[in-house]
Write a protein that holds these residues in place. Structure first.
Motif, PDB file in Angstrom:
ATOM      1  N   ARG A 105      46.100  53.315  28.390  1.00  0.00           N
ATOM      2  CA  ARG A 105      45.788  53.070  29.808  1.00  0.00           C
ATOM      3  C   ARG A 105      44.405  53.587  30.154  1.00  0.00           C
ATOM      4  O   ARG A 105      43.667  52.948  30.923  1.00  0.00           O
ATOM      5  CB  ARG A 105      46.853  53.712  30.690  1.00  0.00           C
ATOM      6  CG  ARG A 105      48.217  53.026  30.616  1.00  0.00           C
ATOM      7  CD  ARG A 105      49.171  53.562  31.663  1.00  0.00           C
ATOM      8  NE  ARG A 105      49.590  54.936  31.351  1.00  0.00           N
ATOM      9  CZ  ARG A 105      50.623  55.238  30.579  1.00  0.00           C
ATOM     10  NH1 ARG A 105      51.354  54.267  30.040  1.00  0.00           N
ATOM     11  NH2 ARG A 105      50.958  56.491  30.346  1.00  0.00           N
ATOM     12  N   LEU A 106      44.037  54.710  29.589  1.00  0.00           N
ATOM     13  CA  LEU A 106      42.709  55.261  29.836  1.00  0.00           C
ATOM     14  C   LEU A 106      41.625  54.342  29.277  1.00  0.00           C
ATOM     15  O   LEU A 106      40.589  54.113  29.918  1.00  0.00           O
ATOM     16  CB  LEU A 106      42.605  56.649  29.200  1.00  0.00           C
ATOM     17  CG  LEU A 106      41.351  57.465  29.525  1.00  0.00           C
ATOM     18  CD1 LEU A 106      41.285  57.757  31.012  1.00  0.00           C
ATOM     19  CD2 LEU A 106      41.351  58.779  28.724  1.00  0.00           C
ATOM     20  N   ALA A 107      41.864  53.807  28.080  1.00  0.00           N
ATOM     21  CA  ALA A 107      40.902  52.888  27.465  1.00  0.00           C
ATOM     22  C   ALA A 107      40.759  51.622  28.297  1.00  0.00           C
ATOM     23  O   ALA A 107      39.646  51.127  28.525  1.00  0.00           O
ATOM     24  CB  ALA A 107      41.348  52.539  26.048  1.00  0.00           C
ATOM     25  N   LEU A 108      41.886  51.081  28.769  1.00  0.00           N
ATOM     26  CA  LEU A 108      41.855  49.872  29.581  1.00  0.00           C
ATOM     27  C   LEU A 108      41.136  50.106  30.899  1.00  0.00           C
ATOM     28  O   LEU A 108      40.330  49.281  31.337  1.00  0.00           O
ATOM     29  CB  LEU A 108      43.275  49.373  29.837  1.00  0.00           C
ATOM     30  CG  LEU A 108      43.410  48.111  30.688  1.00  0.00           C
ATOM     31  CD1 LEU A 108      42.642  46.946  30.064  1.00  0.00           C
ATOM     32  CD2 LEU A 108      44.872  47.750  30.887  1.00  0.00           C
ATOM     33  N   ARG A 109      41.413  51.237  31.543  1.00  0.00           N
ATOM     34  CA  ARG A 109      40.736  51.535  32.812  1.00  0.00           C
ATOM     35  C   ARG A 109      39.238  51.709  32.596  1.00  0.00           C
ATOM     36  O   ARG A 109      38.429  51.328  33.444  1.00  0.00           O
ATOM     37  CB  ARG A 109      41.328  52.808  33.425  1.00  0.00           C
ATOM     38  CG  ARG A 109      42.780  52.687  33.855  1.00  0.00           C
ATOM     39  CD  ARG A 109      42.965  51.651  34.961  1.00  0.00           C
ATOM     40  NE  ARG A 109      44.367  51.532  35.325  1.00  0.00           N
ATOM     41  CZ  ARG A 109      45.221  50.657  34.809  1.00  0.00           C
ATOM     42  NH1 ARG A 109      44.788  49.817  33.865  1.00  0.00           N
ATOM     43  NH2 ARG A 109      46.467  50.610  35.196  1.00  0.00           N
ATOM     44  N   GLY A 110      38.865  52.276  31.452  1.00  0.00           N
ATOM     45  CA  GLY A 110      37.437  52.408  31.165  1.00  0.00           C
ATOM     46  C   GLY A 110      36.754  51.063  31.053  1.00  0.00           C
ATOM     47  O   GLY A 110      35.653  50.859  31.572  1.00  0.00           O
ATOM     48  N   ILE A 111      37.413  50.122  30.364  1.00  0.00           N
ATOM     49  CA  ILE A 111      36.845  48.781  30.240  1.00  0.00           C
ATOM     50  C   ILE A 111      36.796  48.085  31.599  1.00  0.00           C
ATOM     51  O   ILE A 111      35.837  47.389  31.929  1.00  0.00           O
ATOM     52  CB  ILE A 111      37.667  47.942  29.241  1.00  0.00           C
ATOM     53  CG1 ILE A 111      37.353  48.383  27.814  1.00  0.00           C
ATOM     54  CG2 ILE A 111      37.380  46.441  29.399  1.00  0.00           C
ATOM     55  CD1 ILE A 111      35.918  48.125  27.389  1.00  0.00           C
ATOM     56  N   GLN A 112      37.831  48.263  32.419  1.00  0.00           N
ATOM     57  CA  GLN A 112      37.846  47.656  33.742  1.00  0.00           C
ATOM     58  C   GLN A 112      36.675  48.146  34.584  1.00  0.00           C
ATOM     59  O   GLN A 112      36.022  47.356  35.281  1.00  0.00           O
ATOM     60  CB  GLN A 112      39.170  47.977  34.448  1.00  0.00           C
ATOM     61  CG  GLN A 112      40.359  47.245  33.871  1.00  0.00           C
ATOM     62  CD  GLN A 112      41.650  47.655  34.556  1.00  0.00           C
ATOM     63  OE1 GLN A 112      41.751  48.753  35.113  1.00  0.00           O
ATOM     64  NE2 GLN A 112      42.639  46.792  34.515  1.00  0.00           N
ATOM     65  N   LEU A 113      36.404  49.438  34.511  1.00  0.00           N
ATOM     66  CA  LEU A 113      35.311  50.010  35.284  1.00  0.00           C
ATOM     67  C   LEU A 113      33.965  49.469  34.826  1.00  0.00           C
ATOM     68  O   LEU A 113      33.140  49.019  35.626  1.00  0.00           O
ATOM     69  CB  LEU A 113      35.343  51.534  35.176  1.00  0.00           C
ATOM     70  CG  LEU A 113      34.186  52.277  35.857  1.00  0.00           C
ATOM     71  CD1 LEU A 113      34.203  52.023  37.357  1.00  0.00           C
ATOM     72  CD2 LEU A 113      34.277  53.780  35.567  1.00  0.00           C
ATOM     73  N   VAL A 114      33.747  49.510  33.509  1.00  0.00           N
ATOM     74  CA  VAL A 114      32.463  49.053  32.961  1.00  0.00           C
ATOM     75  C   VAL A 114      32.285  47.555  33.187  1.00  0.00           C
ATOM     76  O   VAL A 114      31.223  47.094  33.623  1.00  0.00           O
ATOM     77  CB  VAL A 114      32.373  49.393  31.465  1.00  0.00           C
ATOM     78  CG1 VAL A 114      31.115  48.794  30.849  1.00  0.00           C
ATOM     79  CG2 VAL A 114      32.399  50.903  31.260  1.00  0.00           C
ATOM     80  N   ARG A 115      33.334  46.778  32.890  1.00  0.00           N
ATOM     81  CA  ARG A 115      33.255  45.326  33.043  1.00  0.00           C
ATOM     82  C   ARG A 115      33.033  44.932  34.499  1.00  0.00           C
ATOM     83  O   ARG A 115      32.193  44.091  34.814  1.00  0.00           O
ATOM     84  CB  ARG A 115      34.540  44.686  32.509  1.00  0.00           C
ATOM     85  CG  ARG A 115      34.714  43.194  32.822  1.00  0.00           C
ATOM     86  CD  ARG A 115      33.790  42.345  31.984  1.00  0.00           C
ATOM     87  NE  ARG A 115      33.807  40.956  32.409  1.00  0.00           N
ATOM     88  CZ  ARG A 115      34.469  39.986  31.779  1.00  0.00           C
ATOM     89  NH1 ARG A 115      35.203  40.270  30.731  1.00  0.00           N
ATOM     90  NH2 ARG A 115      34.396  38.742  32.198  1.00  0.00           N
ATOM     91  N   GLY A 116      33.793  45.527  35.411  1.00  0.00           N
ATOM     92  CA  GLY A 116      33.652  45.186  36.823  1.00  0.00           C
ATOM     93  C   GLY A 116      32.269  45.505  37.358  1.00  0.00           C
ATOM     94  O   GLY A 116      31.684  44.719  38.110  1.00  0.00           O
ATOM     95  N   SER A 117      31.734  46.650  36.979  1.00  0.00           N
ATOM     96  CA  SER A 117      30.401  47.048  37.444  1.00  0.00           C
ATOM     97  C   SER A 117      29.330  46.108  36.907  1.00  0.00           C
ATOM     98  O   SER A 117      28.447  45.656  37.645  1.00  0.00           O
ATOM     99  CB  SER A 117      30.108  48.491  37.014  1.00  0.00           C
ATOM    100  OG  SER A 117      31.064  49.381  37.538  1.00  0.00           O
ATOM    101  N   PHE A 118      29.415  45.803  35.616  1.00  0.00           N
ATOM    102  CA  PHE A 118      28.420  44.919  35.002  1.00  0.00           C
ATOM    103  C   PHE A 118      28.501  43.507  35.585  1.00  0.00           C
ATOM    104  O   PHE A 118      27.474  42.870  35.835  1.00  0.00           O
ATOM    105  CB  PHE A 118      28.628  44.884  33.484  1.00  0.00           C
ATOM    106  CG  PHE A 118      27.631  44.038  32.756  1.00  0.00           C
ATOM    107  CD1 PHE A 118      26.289  44.386  32.735  1.00  0.00           C
ATOM    108  CD2 PHE A 118      28.027  42.889  32.080  1.00  0.00           C
ATOM    109  CE1 PHE A 118      25.359  43.607  32.058  1.00  0.00           C
ATOM    110  CE2 PHE A 118      27.110  42.110  31.403  1.00  0.00           C
ATOM    111  CZ  PHE A 118      25.775  42.463  31.389  1.00  0.00           C
ATOM    112  N   ASP A 119      29.713  43.020  35.815  1.00  0.00           N
ATOM    113  CA  ASP A 119      29.883  41.686  36.402  1.00  0.00           C
ATOM    114  C   ASP A 119      29.247  41.608  37.786  1.00  0.00           C
ATOM    115  O   ASP A 119      28.571  40.633  38.130  1.00  0.00           O
ATOM    116  CB  ASP A 119      31.365  41.333  36.495  1.00  0.00           C
ATOM    117  CG  ASP A 119      31.971  40.993  35.141  1.00  0.00           C
ATOM    118  OD1 ASP A 119      31.212  40.938  34.154  1.00  0.00           O
ATOM    119  OD2 ASP A 119      33.201  40.789  35.078  1.00  0.00           O
TER     120      ASP A 119
END
Length: 356
Positions: A105-119
Protein backbone atom coordinates in the motif's frame (compact mmCIF):
# COMPACT_ATOMS: atom_id res chain seq x y z
CA UNK A 1 21.62 -30.00 -4.33
CA UNK A 2 18.95 -29.49 -6.95
CA UNK A 3 20.16 -29.40 -10.55
CA UNK A 4 20.12 -25.91 -11.95
CA UNK A 5 20.48 -24.35 -15.32
CA UNK A 6 21.78 -20.85 -15.77
CA UNK A 7 19.98 -18.98 -18.50
CA UNK A 8 21.20 -15.57 -19.50
CA UNK A 9 18.54 -12.96 -18.82
CA UNK A 10 17.19 -11.28 -21.90
CA UNK A 11 14.50 -8.67 -22.36
CA UNK A 12 11.63 -8.82 -24.81
CA UNK A 13 11.47 -8.23 -28.52
CA UNK A 14 8.33 -7.96 -30.57
CA UNK A 15 8.02 -8.93 -34.20
CA UNK A 16 6.63 -6.55 -36.76
CA UNK A 17 3.51 -8.18 -38.02
CA UNK A 18 0.95 -5.86 -39.53
CA UNK A 19 -0.24 -4.10 -36.44
CA UNK A 20 -1.67 -1.12 -38.30
CA UNK A 21 -5.43 -1.20 -38.34
CA UNK A 22 -5.62 -3.61 -35.39
CA UNK A 23 -4.27 -1.21 -32.78
CA UNK A 24 -7.64 0.40 -32.16
CA UNK A 25 -9.29 -2.94 -31.47
CA UNK A 26 -6.40 -4.07 -29.31
CA UNK A 27 -6.54 -0.95 -27.17
CA UNK A 28 -10.23 -0.01 -27.28
CA UNK A 29 -10.56 -0.34 -23.52
CA UNK A 30 -7.47 1.64 -22.61
CA UNK A 31 -9.44 4.53 -21.16
CA UNK A 32 -10.89 2.13 -18.60
CA UNK A 33 -7.44 1.25 -17.34
CA UNK A 34 -6.80 1.65 -13.65
CA UNK A 35 -5.73 5.24 -12.97
CA UNK A 36 -3.72 5.95 -9.86
CA UNK A 37 -4.53 9.62 -9.90
CA UNK A 38 -7.17 11.91 -11.33
CA UNK A 39 -5.92 15.42 -12.09
CA UNK A 40 -8.23 18.39 -11.46
CA UNK A 41 -10.99 18.68 -14.05
CA UNK A 42 -10.56 22.42 -14.52
CA UNK A 43 -9.34 23.04 -18.06
CA UNK A 44 -7.04 25.75 -19.31
CA UNK A 45 -6.77 27.16 -22.80
CA UNK A 46 -3.83 26.20 -24.97
CA UNK A 47 -2.57 29.79 -24.82
CA UNK A 48 -2.39 29.57 -21.02
CA UNK A 49 -0.48 26.31 -21.06
CA UNK A 50 2.93 27.96 -20.97
CA UNK A 51 1.95 29.85 -17.82
CA UNK A 52 1.92 26.55 -15.90
CA UNK A 53 5.18 24.98 -17.11
CA UNK A 54 6.75 24.80 -20.52
CA UNK A 55 8.83 21.66 -20.88
CA UNK A 56 8.25 21.22 -24.58
CA UNK A 57 10.33 19.01 -26.85
CA UNK A 58 11.12 19.81 -30.46
CA UNK A 59 10.00 17.01 -32.76
CA UNK A 60 12.69 16.19 -35.28
CA UNK A 61 11.82 15.96 -38.94
CA UNK A 62 12.94 12.95 -40.96
CA UNK A 63 15.71 15.05 -42.51
CA UNK A 64 17.07 15.87 -39.04
CA UNK A 65 17.28 12.35 -37.66
CA UNK A 66 20.50 11.35 -39.41
CA UNK A 67 22.32 14.32 -37.87
CA UNK A 68 21.54 12.97 -34.41
CA UNK A 69 22.25 9.30 -34.97
CA UNK A 70 25.41 7.71 -33.59
CA UNK A 71 27.48 6.30 -36.43
CA UNK A 72 30.77 5.63 -34.68
CA UNK A 73 31.85 3.13 -32.03
CA UNK A 74 28.73 0.98 -32.46
CA UNK A 75 28.74 -2.23 -30.40
CA UNK A 76 26.36 -5.14 -30.20
CA UNK A 77 23.69 -4.85 -27.47
CA UNK A 78 24.95 -6.20 -24.17
CA UNK A 79 21.57 -7.84 -23.51
CA UNK A 80 20.01 -8.96 -26.83
CA UNK A 81 16.24 -9.34 -27.06
CA UNK A 82 14.41 -12.63 -27.46
CA UNK A 83 11.75 -12.66 -30.16
CA UNK A 84 8.10 -11.94 -29.38
CA UNK A 85 5.29 -12.92 -31.70
CA UNK A 86 2.85 -10.31 -32.93
CA UNK A 87 -0.03 -12.19 -31.35
CA UNK A 88 1.63 -12.08 -27.95
CA UNK A 89 2.31 -8.37 -28.32
CA UNK A 90 -1.34 -7.53 -28.93
CA UNK A 91 -2.33 -9.43 -25.79
CA UNK A 92 -0.42 -7.03 -23.58
CA UNK A 93 -2.73 -4.88 -21.52
CA UNK A 94 -2.88 -3.00 -18.27
CA UNK A 95 -2.90 -5.27 -15.21
CA UNK A 96 -3.03 -4.05 -11.63
CA UNK A 97 -1.86 -5.98 -8.60
CA UNK A 98 -3.96 -5.19 -5.56
CA UNK A 99 -1.82 -4.36 -2.52
CA UNK A 100 -1.77 -7.08 0.15
CA UNK A 101 0.62 -5.72 2.76
CA UNK A 102 1.38 -2.37 4.33
CA UNK A 103 4.50 -2.13 2.18
CA UNK A 104 2.43 -2.76 -0.94
CA UNK A 105 0.00 0.00 0.00
CA UNK A 106 2.86 2.35 0.75
CA UNK A 107 4.45 1.62 -2.64
CA UNK A 108 1.14 2.18 -4.44
CA UNK A 109 0.48 5.46 -2.62
CA UNK A 110 3.98 6.61 -3.54
CA UNK A 111 3.32 5.96 -7.21
CA UNK A 112 -0.07 7.69 -6.98
CA UNK A 113 1.55 10.79 -5.51
CA UNK A 114 4.38 10.95 -8.03
CA UNK A 115 2.17 10.07 -11.01
CA UNK A 116 -0.58 12.52 -10.08
CA UNK A 117 1.85 15.39 -9.55
CA UNK A 118 3.71 14.75 -12.80
CA UNK A 119 0.45 14.42 -14.76
CA UNK A 120 -0.85 17.73 -13.46
CA UNK A 121 2.36 19.66 -14.07
CA UNK A 122 2.80 18.34 -17.62
CA UNK A 123 -0.88 18.51 -18.60
CA UNK A 124 -1.56 14.82 -19.08
CA UNK A 125 -4.86 13.05 -18.51
CA UNK A 126 -6.13 9.69 -19.68
CA UNK A 127 -9.63 9.79 -21.22
CA UNK A 128 -12.20 8.28 -18.88
CA UNK A 129 -15.17 8.34 -21.27
CA UNK A 130 -15.71 7.62 -24.99
CA UNK A 131 -16.38 11.34 -25.56
CA UNK A 132 -13.03 12.33 -24.09
CA UNK A 133 -11.39 9.59 -26.12
CA UNK A 134 -12.96 10.94 -29.30
CA UNK A 135 -11.88 14.58 -28.99
CA UNK A 136 -8.68 13.93 -27.04
CA UNK A 137 -9.24 16.98 -24.81
CA UNK A 138 -8.81 19.17 -27.89
CA UNK A 139 -8.29 22.81 -27.01
CA UNK A 140 -7.39 22.16 -23.37
CA UNK A 141 -4.12 21.78 -21.52
CA UNK A 142 -4.66 18.01 -21.57
CA UNK A 143 -4.47 17.73 -25.36
CA UNK A 144 -1.49 15.52 -26.17
CA UNK A 145 0.69 16.59 -29.09
CA UNK A 146 3.79 14.96 -30.54
CA UNK A 147 6.11 17.22 -28.53
CA UNK A 148 4.23 16.57 -25.27
CA UNK A 149 4.37 12.82 -25.84
CA UNK A 150 8.12 12.93 -26.48
CA UNK A 151 8.68 15.11 -23.41
CA UNK A 152 6.76 12.64 -21.28
CA UNK A 153 8.53 9.59 -22.66
CA UNK A 154 11.99 11.12 -22.34
CA UNK A 155 11.45 12.14 -18.73
CA UNK A 156 9.87 8.83 -17.70
CA UNK A 157 12.61 6.74 -19.33
CA UNK A 158 15.33 8.86 -17.71
CA UNK A 159 13.83 7.91 -14.33
CA UNK A 160 12.93 4.30 -15.20
CA UNK A 161 16.56 3.44 -15.91
CA UNK A 162 17.59 4.19 -12.32
CA UNK A 163 16.10 1.33 -10.20
CA UNK A 164 17.69 -1.59 -12.04
CA UNK A 165 21.13 0.03 -12.00
CA UNK A 166 20.96 1.00 -8.33
CA UNK A 167 19.57 -2.36 -7.20
CA UNK A 168 22.06 -4.30 -9.31
CA UNK A 169 24.94 -2.21 -7.95
CA UNK A 170 23.89 -2.75 -4.33
CA UNK A 171 23.45 -6.50 -4.80
CA UNK A 172 26.83 -6.60 -6.55
CA UNK A 173 28.47 -4.97 -3.52
CA UNK A 174 26.57 -7.32 -1.23
CA UNK A 175 27.89 -10.34 -3.13
CA UNK A 176 31.45 -9.02 -2.95
CA UNK A 177 31.22 -8.10 0.69
CA UNK A 178 29.75 -11.40 1.88
CA UNK A 179 31.77 -13.53 -0.55
CA UNK A 180 28.71 -15.38 -1.79
CA UNK A 181 26.73 -15.83 -5.00
CA UNK A 182 23.77 -13.62 -5.79
CA UNK A 183 21.56 -16.34 -7.34
CA UNK A 184 21.25 -14.46 -10.64
CA UNK A 185 19.45 -11.31 -9.47
CA UNK A 186 22.19 -8.96 -10.68
CA UNK A 187 21.92 -10.02 -14.33
CA UNK A 188 18.20 -9.30 -14.56
CA UNK A 189 18.47 -5.96 -12.76
CA UNK A 190 21.29 -4.71 -15.00
CA UNK A 191 19.40 -6.02 -18.02
CA UNK A 192 16.41 -3.90 -17.02
CA UNK A 193 18.54 -0.78 -16.58
CA UNK A 194 20.21 -1.32 -19.96
CA UNK A 195 16.85 -1.75 -21.65
CA UNK A 196 15.39 1.43 -20.15
CA UNK A 197 18.46 3.39 -21.21
CA UNK A 198 18.02 2.18 -24.78
CA UNK A 199 14.42 3.42 -24.66
CA UNK A 200 15.70 6.83 -23.60
CA UNK A 201 18.43 6.99 -26.25
CA UNK A 202 15.85 6.09 -28.89
CA UNK A 203 13.45 8.86 -27.84
CA UNK A 204 16.30 11.38 -27.68
CA UNK A 205 16.90 10.73 -31.39
CA UNK A 206 13.28 11.72 -32.09
CA UNK A 207 13.16 14.91 -30.07
CA UNK A 208 15.29 17.71 -28.68
CA UNK A 209 14.39 18.44 -25.04
CA UNK A 210 14.38 22.08 -23.99
CA UNK A 211 16.86 23.38 -21.44
CA UNK A 212 14.12 23.38 -18.82
CA UNK A 213 13.26 19.75 -19.58
CA UNK A 214 16.90 18.80 -19.15
CA UNK A 215 17.01 20.67 -15.84
CA UNK A 216 13.97 18.77 -14.58
CA UNK A 217 15.64 15.49 -15.61
CA UNK A 218 18.81 16.43 -13.71
CA UNK A 219 16.88 17.27 -10.54
CA UNK A 220 14.49 14.33 -10.83
CA UNK A 221 17.27 11.80 -11.34
CA UNK A 222 19.36 13.22 -8.52
CA UNK A 223 16.52 13.05 -6.01
CA UNK A 224 15.15 9.69 -7.14
CA UNK A 225 18.50 7.94 -7.43
CA UNK A 226 19.61 8.84 -3.91
CA UNK A 227 16.20 8.12 -2.40
CA UNK A 228 15.97 4.73 -4.12
CA UNK A 229 19.51 3.88 -3.00
CA UNK A 230 18.63 4.50 0.64
CA UNK A 231 15.27 2.74 0.49
CA UNK A 232 16.81 -0.30 -1.20
CA UNK A 233 19.34 -0.61 1.60
CA UNK A 234 16.51 -0.66 4.15
CA UNK A 235 13.75 -2.57 2.34
CA UNK A 236 14.49 -3.96 -1.15
CA UNK A 237 11.13 -5.77 -1.32
CA UNK A 238 9.27 -2.46 -1.01
CA UNK A 239 11.45 -1.00 -3.76
CA UNK A 240 10.67 -3.83 -6.20
CA UNK A 241 6.96 -3.44 -5.50
CA UNK A 242 7.28 0.29 -6.13
CA UNK A 243 8.92 -0.38 -9.49
CA UNK A 244 6.25 -2.96 -10.30
CA UNK A 245 3.55 -0.32 -9.83
CA UNK A 246 5.65 2.16 -11.80
CA UNK A 247 5.81 -0.26 -14.72
CA UNK A 248 2.04 -0.79 -14.52
CA UNK A 249 1.65 2.91 -15.23
CA UNK A 250 4.21 2.73 -18.04
CA UNK A 251 2.15 0.02 -19.76
CA UNK A 252 -0.97 2.15 -19.34
CA UNK A 253 0.72 5.25 -20.76
CA UNK A 254 2.14 3.48 -23.81
CA UNK A 255 -1.24 1.83 -24.44
CA UNK A 256 -2.76 5.31 -24.45
CA UNK A 257 -0.13 6.46 -26.96
CA UNK A 258 -0.78 3.44 -29.20
CA UNK A 259 -4.49 4.15 -29.11
CA UNK A 260 -3.95 7.75 -30.19
CA UNK A 261 -1.68 6.56 -32.99
CA UNK A 262 -4.55 4.40 -34.23
CA UNK A 263 -6.76 7.49 -34.67
CA UNK A 264 -6.65 8.84 -38.25
CA UNK A 265 -6.40 12.54 -37.37
CA UNK A 266 -4.04 12.39 -34.39
CA UNK A 267 -0.23 12.52 -34.10
CA UNK A 268 0.32 12.76 -37.84
CA UNK A 269 4.02 13.59 -37.43
CA UNK A 270 4.57 10.31 -35.62
CA UNK A 271 2.79 8.33 -38.31
CA UNK A 272 5.06 9.69 -41.01
CA UNK A 273 8.25 9.65 -38.95
CA UNK A 274 11.16 7.31 -39.60
CA UNK A 275 12.52 5.50 -36.60
CA UNK A 276 16.14 6.29 -35.68
CA UNK A 277 19.05 4.06 -36.57
CA UNK A 278 19.77 3.24 -32.94
CA UNK A 279 16.35 1.54 -32.70
CA UNK A 280 17.09 -0.60 -35.75
CA UNK A 281 20.41 -1.60 -34.22
CA UNK A 282 18.91 -2.51 -30.86
CA UNK A 283 15.72 -4.31 -31.96
CA UNK A 284 16.95 -6.75 -34.64
CA UNK A 285 13.59 -7.15 -36.38
CA UNK A 286 13.09 -3.42 -36.86
CA UNK A 287 14.08 -2.03 -40.24
CA UNK A 288 14.41 1.43 -41.70
CA UNK A 289 10.85 1.01 -42.98
CA UNK A 290 9.37 0.16 -39.57
CA UNK A 291 6.86 2.62 -38.17
CA UNK A 292 6.75 4.56 -34.94
CA UNK A 293 3.90 2.27 -33.90
CA UNK A 294 6.17 -0.76 -34.29
CA UNK A 295 8.68 0.91 -32.01
CA UNK A 296 6.15 1.75 -29.28
CA UNK A 297 4.77 -1.79 -29.35
CA UNK A 298 8.24 -3.09 -28.54
CA UNK A 299 8.76 -0.58 -25.77
CA UNK A 300 5.38 -1.36 -24.22
CA UNK A 301 6.25 -5.06 -24.19
CA UNK A 302 9.53 -4.29 -22.41
CA UNK A 303 7.67 -2.35 -19.73
CA UNK A 304 5.16 -5.19 -19.33
CA UNK A 305 8.03 -7.60 -18.70
CA UNK A 306 9.61 -5.26 -16.15
CA UNK A 307 6.23 -5.14 -14.41
CA UNK A 308 6.12 -8.92 -14.14
CA UNK A 309 9.75 -9.22 -13.05
CA UNK A 310 9.60 -6.62 -10.28
CA UNK A 311 6.29 -7.82 -8.84
CA UNK A 312 7.76 -11.32 -8.77
CA UNK A 313 11.01 -10.25 -7.12
CA UNK A 314 8.98 -8.40 -4.50
CA UNK A 315 7.23 -11.66 -3.63
CA UNK A 316 10.48 -13.52 -2.98
CA UNK A 317 12.78 -13.74 0.00
CA UNK A 318 15.38 -11.14 -0.92
CA UNK A 319 18.24 -12.99 0.79
CA UNK A 320 17.85 -16.65 -0.12
CA UNK A 321 15.56 -17.09 -3.15
CA UNK A 322 16.83 -17.49 -6.69
CA UNK A 323 15.81 -15.17 -9.50
CA UNK A 324 13.47 -17.50 -11.46
CA UNK A 325 13.79 -15.47 -14.68
CA UNK A 326 17.51 -16.25 -14.98
CA UNK A 327 18.04 -19.34 -12.85
CA UNK A 328 15.65 -22.11 -13.87
CA UNK A 329 15.30 -25.62 -12.48
CA UNK A 330 15.19 -28.44 -15.02
CA UNK A 331 13.23 -30.86 -12.85
CA UNK A 332 10.18 -28.58 -12.45
CA UNK A 333 7.35 -29.56 -14.78
CA UNK A 334 4.99 -26.69 -13.96
CA UNK A 335 5.24 -23.42 -15.94
CA UNK A 336 8.08 -21.21 -14.82
CA UNK A 337 8.82 -17.51 -15.38
CA UNK A 338 10.60 -16.83 -18.64
CA UNK A 339 12.04 -13.92 -20.56
CA UNK A 340 9.48 -14.13 -23.35
CA UNK A 341 5.73 -13.57 -23.45
CA UNK A 342 4.49 -17.14 -23.83
CA UNK A 343 4.07 -17.62 -20.09
CA UNK A 344 3.46 -14.31 -18.34
CA UNK A 345 1.77 -13.08 -15.20
CA UNK A 346 1.45 -9.31 -15.22
CA UNK A 347 0.71 -9.25 -11.49
CA UNK A 348 3.84 -11.29 -10.74
CA UNK A 349 4.47 -14.87 -9.68
CA UNK A 350 3.68 -15.76 -6.10
CA UNK A 351 6.44 -17.35 -4.06
CA UNK A 352 4.39 -20.46 -3.38
CA UNK A 353 4.05 -21.01 -7.15
CA UNK A 354 7.82 -21.35 -7.47
CA UNK A 355 10.07 -24.06 -6.10
CA UNK A 356 12.69 -21.82 -4.58
Amino acid sequence: MLPTKIITTKLPLITTCGFKGSLLAANQQYYNFYSTSTPPTTTTSVKQRSSILDISTKVLEDSDIEKHDDKQFITHPLFPHPTFSGEDCLKIQFEHREPKTFGDRLALRGIQLVRGSFDFVTGYKKPATPEQELNGFKGTRYEMTESKWLTRCIFLESIAGVPGAVAGFLRHLHSLRLLKRDKAWIETLLDEAYNERMHLLTFIKLGQPSIFTRLIIYVGQGVFCNAFFLFYLVNPRYCHRFVGYLEEEAVSTYSHLLHELSQPEKLLKFKNMKIPTIAVQYWPELTEQSSFEDLILRIRADEAKHREVNHTLANLNQKVDRNPFALQLDHIKDPQPENGLKVTRGKGWEREDLTV
